[in-house]
Write a protein that holds these residues in place. Structure first.
Motif, PDB file in Angstrom:
ATOM      1  N   GLY A  34      32.804  34.267  39.328  1.00  0.00           N
ATOM      2  CA  GLY A  34      33.308  33.691  38.084  1.00  0.00           C
ATOM      3  C   GLY A  34      34.085  34.700  37.262  1.00  0.00           C
ATOM      4  O   GLY A  34      35.136  34.383  36.692  1.00  0.00           O
ATOM      5  N   ARG A  35      33.599  35.925  37.205  1.00  0.00           N
ATOM      6  CA  ARG A  35      34.285  36.983  36.467  1.00  0.00           C
ATOM      7  C   ARG A  35      35.650  37.270  37.092  1.00  0.00           C
ATOM      8  O   ARG A  35      36.632  37.458  36.395  1.00  0.00           O
ATOM      9  N   TYR A  36      35.709  37.307  38.426  1.00  0.00           N
ATOM     10  CA  TYR A  36      36.963  37.581  39.118  1.00  0.00           C
ATOM     11  C   TYR A  36      37.982  36.459  38.879  1.00  0.00           C
ATOM     12  O   TYR A  36      39.136  36.705  38.557  1.00  0.00           O
ATOM     13  N   VAL A  37      37.547  35.218  39.032  1.00  0.00           N
ATOM     14  CA  VAL A  37      38.438  34.074  38.853  1.00  0.00           C
ATOM     15  C   VAL A  37      38.918  33.988  37.406  1.00  0.00           C
ATOM     16  O   VAL A  37      40.090  33.693  37.140  1.00  0.00           O
ATOM     17  N   SER A  38      38.048  34.288  36.464  1.00  0.00           N
ATOM     18  CA  SER A  38      38.426  34.268  35.058  1.00  0.00           C
ATOM     19  C   SER A  38      39.477  35.330  34.757  1.00  0.00           C
ATOM     20  O   SER A  38      40.463  35.064  34.055  1.00  0.00           O
ATOM     21  N   ALA A  39      39.289  36.536  35.275  1.00  0.00           N
ATOM     22  CA  ALA A  39      40.265  37.611  35.056  1.00  0.00           C
ATOM     23  C   ALA A  39      41.599  37.274  35.715  1.00  0.00           C
ATOM     24  O   ALA A  39      42.664  37.551  35.150  1.00  0.00           O
ATOM     25  N   THR A  78      37.907  41.027  27.224  1.00  0.00           N
ATOM     26  CA  THR A  78      37.069  41.319  28.390  1.00  0.00           C
ATOM     27  C   THR A  78      37.873  41.755  29.601  1.00  0.00           C
ATOM     28  O   THR A  78      37.302  42.188  30.590  1.00  0.00           O
ATOM     29  N   VAL A  79      39.208  41.618  29.537  1.00  0.00           N
ATOM     30  CA  VAL A  79      40.062  41.972  30.672  1.00  0.00           C
ATOM     31  C   VAL A  79      40.841  43.233  30.335  1.00  0.00           C
ATOM     32  O   VAL A  79      41.460  43.328  29.280  1.00  0.00           O
ATOM     33  N   SER A  80      40.804  44.203  31.225  1.00  0.00           N
ATOM     34  CA  SER A  80      41.506  45.473  31.032  1.00  0.00           C
ATOM     35  C   SER A  80      42.737  45.502  31.935  1.00  0.00           C
ATOM     36  O   SER A  80      42.620  45.399  33.155  1.00  0.00           O
ATOM     37  N   CYS A  81      43.919  45.642  31.314  1.00  0.00           N
ATOM     38  CA  CYS A  81      45.166  45.587  32.084  1.00  0.00           C
ATOM     39  C   CYS A  81      46.098  46.736  31.714  1.00  0.00           C
ATOM     40  O   CYS A  81      46.043  47.254  30.603  1.00  0.00           O
ATOM     41  N   ASP A  82      46.965  47.076  32.659  1.00  0.00           N
ATOM     42  CA  ASP A  82      48.058  48.014  32.400  1.00  0.00           C
ATOM     43  C   ASP A  82      49.121  47.258  31.623  1.00  0.00           C
ATOM     44  O   ASP A  82      49.176  46.029  31.657  1.00  0.00           O
ATOM     45  N   PRO A  83      50.032  47.986  30.951  1.00  0.00           N
ATOM     46  CA  PRO A  83      51.119  47.287  30.249  1.00  0.00           C
ATOM     47  C   PRO A  83      51.976  46.473  31.227  1.00  0.00           C
ATOM     48  O   PRO A  83      52.169  46.859  32.379  1.00  0.00           O
ATOM     49  N   ALA A  84      52.486  45.365  30.742  1.00  0.00           N
ATOM     50  CA  ALA A  84      53.333  44.490  31.559  1.00  0.00           C
ATOM     51  C   ALA A  84      54.635  45.202  31.902  1.00  0.00           C
ATOM     52  O   ALA A  84      55.180  45.950  31.098  1.00  0.00           O
ATOM     53  N   VAL A  85      55.116  44.968  33.114  1.00  0.00           N
ATOM     54  CA  VAL A  85      56.362  45.576  33.589  1.00  0.00           C
ATOM     55  C   VAL A  85      57.406  44.480  33.771  1.00  0.00           C
ATOM     56  O   VAL A  85      57.190  43.522  34.509  1.00  0.00           O
ATOM     57  N   LEU A  86      58.531  44.647  33.081  1.00  0.00           N
ATOM     58  CA  LEU A  86      59.622  43.681  33.167  1.00  0.00           C
ATOM     59  C   LEU A  86      60.651  44.187  34.174  1.00  0.00           C
ATOM     60  O   LEU A  86      61.051  45.349  34.138  1.00  0.00           O
ATOM     61  N   SER A  87      61.066  43.322  35.074  1.00  0.00           N
ATOM     62  CA  SER A  87      62.093  43.693  36.051  1.00  0.00           C
ATOM     63  C   SER A  87      63.014  42.505  36.264  1.00  0.00           C
ATOM     64  O   SER A  87      62.793  41.429  35.731  1.00  0.00           O
ATOM     65  N   THR A 101      49.060  44.134  36.149  1.00  0.00           N
ATOM     66  CA  THR A 101      47.932  44.572  36.980  1.00  0.00           C
ATOM     67  C   THR A 101      46.715  44.770  36.079  1.00  0.00           C
ATOM     68  O   THR A 101      46.784  45.510  35.099  1.00  0.00           O
ATOM     69  N   CYS A 102      45.622  44.122  36.433  1.00  0.00           N
ATOM     70  CA  CYS A 102      44.387  44.193  35.645  1.00  0.00           C
ATOM     71  C   CYS A 102      43.242  44.656  36.546  1.00  0.00           C
ATOM     72  O   CYS A 102      43.383  44.710  37.767  1.00  0.00           O
ATOM     73  N   ARG A 103      42.116  44.943  35.924  1.00  0.00           N
ATOM     74  CA  ARG A 103      40.927  45.363  36.656  1.00  0.00           C
ATOM     75  C   ARG A 103      39.724  44.520  36.218  1.00  0.00           C
ATOM     76  O   ARG A 103      39.547  44.272  35.034  1.00  0.00           O
ATOM     77  N   VAL A 104      38.935  44.126  37.211  1.00  0.00           N
ATOM     78  CA  VAL A 104      37.692  43.399  36.960  1.00  0.00           C
ATOM     79  C   VAL A 104      36.560  44.402  37.088  1.00  0.00           C
ATOM     80  O   VAL A 104      36.443  45.086  38.104  1.00  0.00           O
ATOM     81  N   SER A 105      35.744  44.487  36.079  1.00  0.00           N
ATOM     82  CA  SER A 105      34.648  45.461  36.081  1.00  0.00           C
ATOM     83  C   SER A 105      33.387  44.864  36.695  1.00  0.00           C
ATOM     84  O   SER A 105      33.003  43.735  36.399  1.00  0.00           O
ATOM     85  N   GLY A 116      32.073  49.787  40.308  1.00  0.00           N
ATOM     86  CA  GLY A 116      33.428  50.113  39.890  1.00  0.00           C
ATOM     87  C   GLY A 116      34.216  48.900  39.440  1.00  0.00           C
ATOM     88  O   GLY A 116      33.707  48.044  38.732  1.00  0.00           O
ATOM     89  N   THR A 117      35.474  48.848  39.860  1.00  0.00           N
ATOM     90  CA  THR A 117      36.366  47.753  39.473  1.00  0.00           C
ATOM     91  C   THR A 117      37.158  47.262  40.679  1.00  0.00           C
ATOM     92  O   THR A 117      37.250  47.950  41.683  1.00  0.00           O
ATOM     93  N   SER A 118      37.722  46.101  40.539  1.00  0.00           N
ATOM     94  CA  SER A 118      38.618  45.536  41.560  1.00  0.00           C
ATOM     95  C   SER A 118      39.925  45.141  40.887  1.00  0.00           C
ATOM     96  O   SER A 118      39.913  44.605  39.780  1.00  0.00           O
ATOM     97  N   PRO A 119      41.056  45.389  41.547  1.00  0.00           N
ATOM     98  CA  PRO A 119      42.337  45.037  40.931  1.00  0.00           C
ATOM     99  C   PRO A 119      42.666  43.553  41.051  1.00  0.00           C
ATOM    100  O   PRO A 119      42.301  42.900  42.019  1.00  0.00           O
ATOM    101  N   VAL A 120      43.334  43.065  40.037  1.00  0.00           N
ATOM    102  CA  VAL A 120      43.855  41.698  40.019  1.00  0.00           C
ATOM    103  C   VAL A 120      45.301  41.810  39.564  1.00  0.00           C
ATOM    104  O   VAL A 120      45.584  42.426  38.544  1.00  0.00           O
ATOM    105  N   SER A 121      46.239  41.257  40.306  1.00  0.00           N
ATOM    106  CA  SER A 121      47.631  41.299  39.872  1.00  0.00           C
ATOM    107  C   SER A 121      48.185  39.898  39.710  1.00  0.00           C
ATOM    108  O   SER A 121      47.756  38.974  40.388  1.00  0.00           O
ATOM    109  N   ALA A 122      49.117  39.813  38.782  1.00  0.00           N
ATOM    110  CA  ALA A 122      49.772  38.535  38.533  1.00  0.00           C
ATOM    111  C   ALA A 122      51.241  38.807  38.239  1.00  0.00           C
ATOM    112  O   ALA A 122      51.590  39.873  37.738  1.00  0.00           O
TER     113      ALA A 122
END
Length: 137
Positions: A34-39, A78-87, A101-105, A116-122
């Motif tokens: 649930g935490r992974y799907v939510s992130a 609750t979600v920790s992410c790097d800054p968004a990258v525009l291209s 790119t975000c991380r699930v704790s 640790g954490t797992s990466p989630v990208s969108a």
């Protein structure tokens, strides 16, 4: 009165002792999924909002700042992410893309072996209006 045979005495206690930890682990696994799907959903929504905000700007610098700001505002705490990258191509008729790119704790789910954490990208992309004036004077 019915009498319990001697061989079955205490078997319910043993079943409970074995079954409860297994049920707790299954419950923690459900929490982890649930935490992974939510992130993942939060990251996808933030990427969509960020690319939409970027397409409303007139130049690349403003679009990049709008994408970063909108993504940061759209994400829950609750979600920790790097800054968004525009291209992409920020010209009339071009397509811009936002990658996030975000991380699930898993910090409190060590009992089931997650650490640790797992990466989630969108990512999300959107076209710029062909007749919209971008950049320049």
């Amino acid at each position: 009165m019915s009498r319990v045979p001697d061989g079955d005495r205490g078997s319910m206690a043993v079943e409970i002792v074995v079954l409860v930890p297994v049920l707790v682990m299954v419950m923690m696994l459900v929490v982890a999924f649930g935490r992974y799907v939510s992130a993942e959903g939060a990251a996808e929504a933030a990427a969509r909002e960020a690319v939409r905000a970027a397409t409303l700007e007139r130049d690349l610098a403003s679009a990049s700042a709008a994408a970063r700001g909108t993504a940061a505002d759209a994400l829950p705490s609750t979600v920790s992410c790097d800054p968004a990258v525009l291209s992409g191509s920020f010209v009339a008729g071009g397509v811009v893309r936002v990658d996030l790119t975000c991380r699930v704790s898993w910090h409190d789910l060590g009992l089931i072996g997650l650490r640790g954490t797992s990466p989630v990208s969108a990512s999300s992309s959107a076209p710029l209006d062909q007749y919209r004036r971008t950049g320049g004077p």
